[in-house]
Design a protein around this motif. Structure first.
Motif, short mmCIF file in Angstrom:
data_model
loop_
_atom_site.label_atom_id
_atom_site.label_comp_id
_atom_site.label_asym_id
_atom_site.label_seq_id
_atom_site.Cartn_x
_atom_site.Cartn_y
_atom_site.Cartn_z
N GLU A 6 -17.38 -70.14 2.51
CA GLU A 6 -18.08 -70.26 3.78
C GLU A 6 -19.03 -71.46 3.76
O GLU A 6 -19.55 -71.83 2.71
CB GLU A 6 -18.91 -69.00 4.10
N SER A 21 -17.94 -71.92 9.07
CA SER A 21 -16.56 -72.19 8.70
C SER A 21 -16.19 -71.40 7.45
O SER A 21 -17.04 -71.17 6.58
CB SER A 21 -16.36 -73.68 8.42
N CYS A 22 -14.95 -71.00 7.39
CA CYS A 22 -14.41 -70.30 6.22
C CYS A 22 -13.14 -71.03 5.81
O CYS A 22 -12.15 -71.03 6.55
CB CYS A 22 -14.12 -68.85 6.58
N ALA A 23 -13.19 -71.68 4.66
CA ALA A 23 -12.05 -72.45 4.16
C ALA A 23 -11.31 -71.64 3.12
O ALA A 23 -11.92 -71.16 2.14
CB ALA A 23 -12.53 -73.76 3.57
N SER A 25 -8.17 -71.30 0.25
CA SER A 25 -7.33 -72.05 -0.65
C SER A 25 -6.59 -71.09 -1.56
O SER A 25 -6.91 -69.90 -1.62
CB SER A 25 -8.15 -73.04 -1.47
N ARG A 72 -9.47 -69.50 14.66
CA ARG A 72 -8.83 -69.90 13.42
C ARG A 72 -7.90 -71.08 13.65
O ARG A 72 -7.40 -71.29 14.77
CB ARG A 72 -8.08 -68.72 12.78
N ASN A 77 -5.79 -73.75 7.50
CA ASN A 77 -6.18 -72.60 6.68
C ASN A 77 -7.68 -72.31 6.79
O ASN A 77 -8.37 -72.06 5.80
CB ASN A 77 -5.81 -72.83 5.20
N MET A 78 -8.17 -72.35 8.04
CA MET A 78 -9.59 -72.21 8.32
C MET A 78 -9.83 -71.11 9.35
O MET A 78 -9.01 -70.88 10.23
CB MET A 78 -10.17 -73.51 8.88
N TYR A 80 -13.29 -69.78 11.85
CA TYR A 80 -14.60 -70.21 12.31
C TYR A 80 -15.32 -69.07 13.02
O TYR A 80 -14.70 -68.15 13.55
CB TYR A 80 -14.47 -71.38 13.28
#
Length: 125
Positions: A6, A21-23, A25, A72, A77-78, A80
């Protein structure tokens, strides 16, 4: 395995806005529902908002309806969380969480498989 990170937290005055934001991976989250939760030292981790895998469905906790918007971008791949009209009661650590699949109780944090480390949001009065 999915890693979530985040960002976007900070200090803002009452009535201000922030975008979290949430990234993700490790693997795609495009097939996972994703939620935002928040937690203060005095309270348990509580549900804020959910978005379906496609982005077509959302749910919000009553106290944030009309002020927060979850979205999203599955290509990036995010996920919000746009937060407007912030109040001191919104002060908390905000976490994003992804659920690996199957039916689940989306307001229950124990139902989620992957979590980020959180980002602090402080709303001053």
């Amino acid at each position: 395995q999915v890693q979530l990170v985040e960002s976007g937290g900070g200090v803002v005055q009452t009535g201000g806005s922030l975008r979290l934001s949430c990234a993700a991976s490790g693997r795609t989250i495009s097939n996972m529902p994703v939620s935002w939760f928040r937690q203060t030292p005095e309270k348990e981790r509580t549900f804020v908002a959910l978005i379906s895998p496609s982005g077509s469905g959302t749910h919000y906790f009553d106290s944030v309806k009309g002020r927060f918007t979850i979205s999203r971008d599955n290509v990036m791949n995010m996920v919000y969380l746009q937060m407007n009209a912030l109040k001191p009661d919104d002060t908390a650590v905000y976490y994003c969480a992804a659920q690996g699949g199957g039916s689940f109780s989306f307001m229950n944090p124990q139902e989620y498989d992957f979590w980020g480390q959180g980002t602090q949001v402080t709303v001053s009065s």
